[in-house]
Scaffold this motif. Structure first.
Motif, PDB file in Angstrom:
ATOM      1  N   LEU A  17      -1.252 -25.519  -5.431  1.00 43.69           N
ATOM      2  CA  LEU A  17      -1.959 -26.487  -4.162  1.00 43.69           C
ATOM      3  C   LEU A  17      -3.293 -26.074  -3.919  1.00 43.69           C
ATOM      4  O   LEU A  17      -3.919 -25.299  -3.264  1.00 43.69           O
ATOM      5  N   PRO A  18      -4.276 -27.112  -4.540  1.00 42.97           N
ATOM      6  CA  PRO A  18      -5.415 -26.866  -4.662  1.00 42.97           C
ATOM      7  C   PRO A  18      -6.161 -27.017  -3.317  1.00 42.97           C
ATOM      8  O   PRO A  18      -7.080 -27.946  -3.188  1.00 42.97           O
ATOM      9  N   LEU A  19      -5.853 -26.253  -2.281  1.00 42.16           N
ATOM     10  CA  LEU A  19      -6.511 -26.428  -1.121  1.00 42.16           C
ATOM     11  C   LEU A  19      -8.019 -26.456  -1.133  1.00 42.16           C
ATOM     12  O   LEU A  19      -8.792 -26.989  -0.110  1.00 42.16           O
ATOM     13  N   GLU A  20      -8.704 -25.719  -2.350  1.00 40.84           N
ATOM     14  CA  GLU A  20     -10.356 -25.621  -1.918  1.00 40.84           C
ATOM     15  C   GLU A  20     -10.743 -26.798  -2.223  1.00 40.84           C
ATOM     16  O   GLU A  20     -11.912 -26.941  -1.899  1.00 40.84           O
ATOM     17  N   LYS A  21     -10.070 -27.730  -2.789  1.00 46.39           N
ATOM     18  CA  LYS A  21     -10.767 -29.108  -3.233  1.00 46.39           C
ATOM     19  C   LYS A  21     -11.277 -29.887  -1.726  1.00 46.39           C
ATOM     20  O   LYS A  21     -12.134 -30.538  -1.794  1.00 46.39           O
ATOM     21  N   PHE A  22     -10.635 -29.332  -0.666  1.00 46.76           N
ATOM     22  CA  PHE A  22     -10.753 -30.030   0.370  1.00 46.76           C
ATOM     23  C   PHE A  22     -12.237 -29.535   1.230  1.00 46.76           C
ATOM     24  O   PHE A  22     -12.906 -30.245   2.115  1.00 46.76           O
ATOM     25  N   VAL A  23     -12.722 -28.503   0.674  1.00 48.30           N
ATOM     26  CA  VAL A  23     -13.890 -27.675   1.386  1.00 48.30           C
ATOM     27  C   VAL A  23     -15.130 -28.269   0.804  1.00 48.30           C
ATOM     28  O   VAL A  23     -15.464 -27.861  -0.213  1.00 48.30           O
ATOM     29  N   SER A  24     -15.690 -29.363   1.294  1.00 43.73           N
ATOM     30  CA  SER A  24     -16.968 -29.948   0.863  1.00 43.73           C
ATOM     31  C   SER A  24     -17.909 -29.027   1.123  1.00 43.73           C
ATOM     32  O   SER A  24     -18.988 -28.868   0.226  1.00 43.73           O
ATOM     33  N   GLU A  25     -18.304 -28.366   2.203  1.00 41.99           N
ATOM     34  CA  GLU A  25     -19.313 -27.453   2.603  1.00 41.99           C
ATOM     35  C   GLU A  25     -18.902 -26.428   3.461  1.00 41.99           C
ATOM     36  O   GLU A  25     -18.108 -26.934   4.578  1.00 41.99           O
ATOM     37  N   THR A  26     -19.489 -25.194   3.616  1.00 33.61           N
ATOM     38  CA  THR A  26     -19.110 -24.258   4.773  1.00 33.61           C
ATOM     39  C   THR A  26     -20.456 -24.179   5.516  1.00 33.61           C
ATOM     40  O   THR A  26     -21.676 -24.191   4.817  1.00 33.61           O
ATOM     41  N   ILE A  27     -20.449 -24.323   6.871  1.00 33.55           N
ATOM     42  CA  ILE A  27     -21.505 -24.297   7.614  1.00 33.55           C
ATOM     43  C   ILE A  27     -21.550 -23.240   8.838  1.00 33.55           C
ATOM     44  O   ILE A  27     -20.410 -22.588   8.992  1.00 33.55           O
ATOM     45  N   SER A  28     -22.475 -23.297   9.833  1.00 30.56           N
ATOM     46  CA  SER A  28     -22.348 -22.352  10.966  1.00 30.56           C
ATOM     47  C   SER A  28     -22.085 -23.198  12.120  1.00 30.56           C
ATOM     48  O   SER A  28     -22.219 -24.590  12.247  1.00 30.56           O
ATOM     49  N   LEU A  29     -21.849 -22.578  13.098  1.00 37.17           N
ATOM     50  CA  LEU A  29     -21.620 -23.446  14.538  1.00 37.17           C
ATOM     51  C   LEU A  29     -22.577 -24.182  15.076  1.00 37.17           C
ATOM     52  O   LEU A  29     -22.681 -25.199  15.573  1.00 37.17           O
ATOM     53  N   ASP A  30     -23.905 -23.942  14.489  1.00 32.16           N
ATOM     54  CA  ASP A  30     -25.037 -24.863  14.853  1.00 32.16           C
ATOM     55  C   ASP A  30     -25.132 -25.981  14.212  1.00 32.16           C
ATOM     56  O   ASP A  30     -25.889 -26.907  14.369  1.00 32.16           O
ATOM     57  N   ASP A  31     -24.183 -26.269  13.087  1.00 31.92           N
ATOM     58  CA  ASP A  31     -24.392 -27.440  12.219  1.00 31.92           C
ATOM     59  C   ASP A  31     -23.368 -28.532  12.458  1.00 31.92           C
ATOM     60  O   ASP A  31     -22.960 -29.502  11.722  1.00 31.92           O
ATOM     61  N   ILE A  32     -22.544 -28.368  13.790  1.00 32.43           N
ATOM     62  CA  ILE A  32     -21.281 -29.273  13.851  1.00 32.43           C
ATOM     63  C   ILE A  32     -21.795 -30.841  14.041  1.00 32.43           C
ATOM     64  O   ILE A  32     -21.056 -31.719  13.479  1.00 32.43           O
ATOM     65  N   GLU A  33     -22.861 -30.777  14.910  1.00 30.60           N
ATOM     66  CA  GLU A  33     -23.206 -32.265  15.283  1.00 30.60           C
ATOM     67  C   GLU A  33     -23.696 -33.073  13.868  1.00 30.60           C
ATOM     68  O   GLU A  33     -23.394 -34.204  13.495  1.00 30.60           O
ATOM     69  N   GLU A  34     -24.374 -32.280  12.911  1.00 36.93           N
ATOM     70  CA  GLU A  34     -24.599 -32.841  11.652  1.00 36.93           C
ATOM     71  C   GLU A  34     -23.559 -33.079  10.842  1.00 36.93           C
ATOM     72  O   GLU A  34     -23.357 -34.024  10.277  1.00 36.93           O
ATOM     73  N   ALA A  35     -22.453 -32.203  10.901  1.00 42.09           N
ATOM     74  CA  ALA A  35     -21.138 -32.402  10.353  1.00 42.09           C
ATOM     75  C   ALA A  35     -20.569 -33.710  10.538  1.00 42.09           C
ATOM     76  O   ALA A  35     -20.093 -34.478   9.843  1.00 42.09           O
ATOM     77  N   PHE A  36     -20.527 -33.851  11.879  1.00 47.61           N
ATOM     78  CA  PHE A  36     -20.030 -35.188  12.468  1.00 47.61           C
ATOM     79  C   PHE A  36     -20.639 -36.246  11.807  1.00 47.61           C
ATOM     80  O   PHE A  36     -20.105 -37.446  11.350  1.00 47.61           O
ATOM     81  N   THR A  37     -22.105 -36.329  11.652  1.00 48.42           N
ATOM     82  CA  THR A  37     -22.785 -37.436  10.981  1.00 48.42           C
ATOM     83  C   THR A  37     -22.271 -37.494   9.500  1.00 48.42           C
ATOM     84  O   THR A  37     -22.270 -38.839   8.939  1.00 48.42           O
ATOM     85  N   LYS A  38     -22.382 -36.457   8.960  1.00 45.54           N
ATOM     86  CA  LYS A  38     -21.755 -36.495   7.523  1.00 45.54           C
ATOM     87  C   LYS A  38     -20.531 -36.954   7.271  1.00 45.54           C
ATOM     88  O   LYS A  38     -20.095 -37.745   6.442  1.00 45.54           O
ATOM     89  N   MET A  39     -19.533 -36.630   8.382  1.00 46.08           N
ATOM     90  CA  MET A  39     -18.285 -37.275   8.301  1.00 46.08           C
ATOM     91  C   MET A  39     -18.250 -38.777   8.469  1.00 46.08           C
ATOM     92  O   MET A  39     -17.570 -39.491   7.607  1.00 46.08           O
ATOM     93  N   GLN A  40     -19.143 -39.356   9.287  1.00 49.35           N
ATOM     94  CA  GLN A  40     -18.980 -40.747   9.630  1.00 49.35           C
ATOM     95  C   GLN A  40     -19.734 -41.363   8.264  1.00 49.35           C
ATOM     96  O   GLN A  40     -19.486 -42.585   8.138  1.00 49.35           O
ATOM     97  N   ARG A  41     -20.783 -40.666   7.679  1.00 49.46           N
ATOM     98  CA  ARG A  41     -21.189 -41.469   6.614  1.00 49.46           C
ATOM     99  C   ARG A  41     -20.405 -41.273   5.396  1.00 49.46           C
ATOM    100  O   ARG A  41     -20.766 -41.750   4.121  1.00 49.46           O
ATOM    101  N   GLY A  42     -19.234 -40.489   5.339  1.00 46.35           N
ATOM    102  CA  GLY A  42     -18.548 -40.554   4.101  1.00 46.35           C
ATOM    103  C   GLY A  42     -18.752 -39.398   3.266  1.00 46.35           C
ATOM    104  O   GLY A  42     -18.447 -39.362   2.228  1.00 46.35           O
ATOM    105  N   GLU A  43     -19.687 -38.319   3.460  1.00 43.09           N
ATOM    106  CA  GLU A  43     -20.280 -37.587   2.694  1.00 43.09           C
ATOM    107  C   GLU A  43     -19.533 -36.412   2.443  1.00 43.09           C
ATOM    108  O   GLU A  43     -19.588 -35.683   1.542  1.00 43.09           O
TER     109      GLU A  43
END
Ligand SMILES: NC(=O)c1ccc[n+]([C@@H]2O[C@H](COP(=O)([O-])OP(=O)(O)OC[C@H]3O[C@@H](n4cnc5c(N)ncnc54)[C@H](O)[C@@H]3O)[C@@H](O)[C@H]2O)c1
Ligand SMILES: [Zn+2]
Length: 361
Positions: free
Chosen positions: A327-353
């Motif tokens: 079960l290749p769950l690691e393929k879901f992890v596009s990037e690891t980030i810190s607590l300070d990067d969540i707003e940017e992660a929402f933007t990346k999610m909305q842009r489909g990145e």
């Protein structure tokens, strides 16, 4: 003793999230204090920030998490400090009507939240899905902690706490996909791709991925999609029928949460096929369908909350499959980030990145 930790708060509808100090009390009866090691950024967190789930601001976001139990309340058994756990938003109570009727995946005590965490000025926080894990520590009901093999990486394990379980379970538990089925999945984010992976695990013969973004369709193939349809340029209903000898798919899983994609799912299934709604709509969304078509097409229309999972049954099993390389769950992890990067992660999610940005603490 209360703990002062860093946490990520949504304080008003549509406003950017902020990192602030959160006060987390020690666990009382039936509770556990968990040091978070990793927490995925799910679209549901963004729904909270946008006011799509409720108006109980401020929210302490984050709910797709794994960590280590730091302390448990006085009466807690079967869980102790040092245990590696995946947090869940379905701590089956064993006492409600659904549990007593033997259908614990409909347990009504889904949000076992203790609303005891606050800002430093005493303002109570509403933890997302009763968890609130974009924080160094969080307080949950002990039943929200499922012990799993600690050999799995936390950033991978946490994903089973929400989106990946929701998708895998929509295919395996709710739809009951079986060997030889044709399946179409509309919306190939983390949840949709997990439904594709689940369908593949179950032996589906044809798995059609539908999205408006070609990059997402490329990733969907890595999870087992056999065919792809870009519904920005092709009619998905016609395309799915074309790929299934004109019949439509046995199972169509909607993982977007919009009326137009639900309608596509409804018409893209075979006569007497199954539609499963996993995407979460907003309170304003309405669906209009000819009642004659609902009657005349027969079959099954279902929704899937959390993949109809039972954490105690499903999490340890899926962790084992992952550790065995199945079960290749690691393929879901596009990037690891810190607590300070969540707003940017929402933007990346909305842009489909990204499929999943995962906060690692
Ligand atoms: N039912 C549950 O228990 C459960 C659990 C977790 C998440 N969810 C919900 O599942 C949904 C998906 O979550 P996610 O984290 O994968 O989100 P995501 O944003 O990562 O993925 C959504 C995908 O849908 C695609 N999409 C958008 N509009 C589309 C359209 N018109 N046609 C086809 N594809 C389209 C996007 O390109 C994207 O790939 C969300 O609504 C989320 O809240 C439900
Ligand atoms: Zn989620």
């Amino acid at each position: 003793m209360a703990h002062e930790v860093k946490g990520v708060i949504a304080s008003a509808k549509g406003a950017p999230v902020s990192v602030t100090t959160v006060v987390v009390p020690d666990p009382g009866p039936g509770e556990a204090l968990v040091a978070i090691q990793a927490c995925g950024v799910c679209h549901t967190d963004l729904h909270y920030r946008e006011g799509g789930i409720g108006e109980d601001f401020p929210y302490l976001l984050g709910h797709e998490a794994a960590g280590v139990v730091e302390a448990v309340g006085p009466d807690v058994t079967g869980l102790s400090a040092g245990d590696f756990v995946i947090l869940n938003w379905r701590a089956v109570c064993g006492q409600c009507r659904a549990c007593l009727r033997g259908r614990p995946w409909y347990c009504f005590a889904t949000h076992n939240a203790t609303q005891k965490m606050t800002l430093t000025d005493g303002t109570p926080l509403s933890p997302a899905l009763g968890i609130g894990a974009f924080a160094e520590k969080t307080l949950v009901a002990a039943g929200q902690c499922t012990k799993v093999n600690p050999a799995i990486k936390p950033e991978v394990a946490g994903l089973l706490g929400c989106g990946v379980m929701a998708g895998l379970g929509a295919a395996l538990n709710t739809a009951g996909v079986t060997r030889g089925d044709s399946v179409a999945v509309i919306g190939c984010g983390g949840v949709g791709d997990a439904a594709i992976l689940g369908s593949s695990l179950a032996g589906a013969r044809k798995i059609i991925a539908v999205d408006v973004d070609d990059r997402k369709l490329g990733w969907a193939r890595q999870f087992g999609a056999t065919d792809t349809v870009n519904s920005a340029s092709a009619d998905p209903v016609e395309a799915i029928r074309g790929l299934t000898d004109g019949n439509g798919a046995d199972v169509v899983i909607e993982a977007v949460g919009r009326p137009e994609t639900y309608r596509q799912a409804f018409y893209a299934r075979d006569l007497a096929g199954t539609v499963v709604l996993v995407g979460v709509p907003t309170p304003q969304m309405q669906l209009e369908l000819p009642l004659l078509d609902v009657f005349g097409r027969g079959g099954t229309l279902k929704s899937s909350w959390y993949g109809d999972c039972l954490p105690t049954r499903d999490f340890p099993m899926l962790v084992d499959l992952h550790l065995q390389g199945r079960l290749p769950l690691e393929k879901f992890v596009s990037e690891t980030i810190s607590l300070d990067d969540i707003e940017e992660a929402f933007t990346k999610m909305q842009r489909g990145e990204v499929l999943r940005s995962v906060v690692v603490l």
